[in-house]
Motif scaffolding. Structure first.
Motif, PDB file in Angstrom:
ATOM      1  N   ILE A   1       0.862  -1.189   0.000  1.00 31.72           N
ATOM      2  CA  ILE A   1       0.000   0.000   0.000  1.00 31.72           C
ATOM      3  C   ILE A   1       0.898   1.240   0.000  1.00 31.72           C
TER       4      ILE A   1
ATOM      5  N   SER B   1      -0.442   4.300  -1.594  1.00 31.83           N
ATOM      6  CA  SER B   1      -1.303   5.443  -1.869  1.00 31.83           C
ATOM      7  C   SER B   1      -2.633   5.263  -1.143  1.00 31.83           C
TER       8      SER B   1
ATOM      9  N   SER C   1      -5.403   5.944  -2.255  1.00 29.63           N
ATOM     10  CA  SER C   1      -6.407   5.455  -3.206  1.00 29.63           C
ATOM     11  C   SER C   1      -6.522   3.926  -3.172  1.00 29.63           C
ATOM     12  N   GLN C   2      -5.546   3.251  -2.594  1.00 28.38           N
ATOM     13  CA  GLN C   2      -5.586   1.798  -2.487  1.00 28.38           C
ATOM     14  C   GLN C   2      -6.380   1.338  -1.257  1.00 28.38           C
TER      15      GLN C   2
ATOM     16  N   TRP D   1       1.476   0.116   5.815  1.00 35.63           N
ATOM     17  CA  TRP D   1       1.356   1.089   4.744  1.00 35.63           C
ATOM     18  C   TRP D   1       2.671   1.824   4.520  1.00 35.63           C
TER      19      TRP D   1
END
Length: 193
Positions: A3, A5, A7-8, A23
């Motif tokens: 991960i 971004s 947006s993910q 992340w």
């Protein structure tokens, strides 16, 4: 899958600190009851000046004492009753007097004192969301700094509830309630801002 971004991620999902650690985001985020809170972009020069001034005052005050001062980015994790961590914040500054709360990832549990500096667009987060978690988990003293108004709101935990004290203006003396000898002119924070 790595991960990298926001947006993910599902912004409506609930996450834990274990997720947070996985992340590799460029954006800074915090967790509030497992929900992702986007942090403001890089702080403004005024925000940074105020933070630096507090850091200087706190460094001089705490340097020969058992408490330590940390500034953002520094994770403060609040552990729930079932042992999970769904609240992770990065206060602008915090003071921690129990060394057992400090580990290689930040702080586990409530710091003794937290300072948050209001930036445009984050007052709801500082005054509502963070306030409720800081109160629930036992932060002893919480300062909210308003750069535009040049005031500092102080909340002191009494019997598990934050009690608001008289706001301090730039012409007054700033005094901590839990560190009774931490006293300085508020103008040291707001001068030429």
């Amino acid at each position: 899958m790595e991960i990298t971004s926001l947006s993910q991620l599902d912004m409506n999902a609930t996450y834990t600190y274990a997720d947070y650690l996985m992340w590799k985001l460029k954006e800074r985020v915090e967790l509030f009851k497992g929900k992702i809170l986007k942090m403001s972009p890089a702080p403004s020069p005024v925000h940074q000046k105020i933070s630096f001034r507090f850091s200087g005052i706190f460094y001089n005050f705490f340097k020969n004492r058992h408490c330590e001062v940390f500034s953002a980015p520094f994770d403060v994790r609040f552990v729930g009753k079932n042992g999970d961590v769904k609240n992770v914040f990065q206060p602008d500054l915090c003071v921690i007097c129990n060394p057992d709360k400090i580990d290689d990832k930040g702080c586990v549990g409530a710091p003794d004192l937290i300072i948050e500096i209001i930036s445009p667009g984050n007052s709801k987060k500082e005054l509502s969301l963070k306030y409720s978690i800081y109160e629930e988990f036992g932060v002893l003293e919480y300062w909210v700094v308003h750069p535009i108004e040049k005031t500092i709101q102080i909340f002191v935990l009494e019997n598990g509830i934050f009690i608001g004290k008289k706001p301090i203006t730039e012409d007054e003396e700033m005094k901590s309630y839990i560190f009774s000898d931490l006293i300085f002119p508020a103008k040291e924070i707001f001068e030429n801002i």
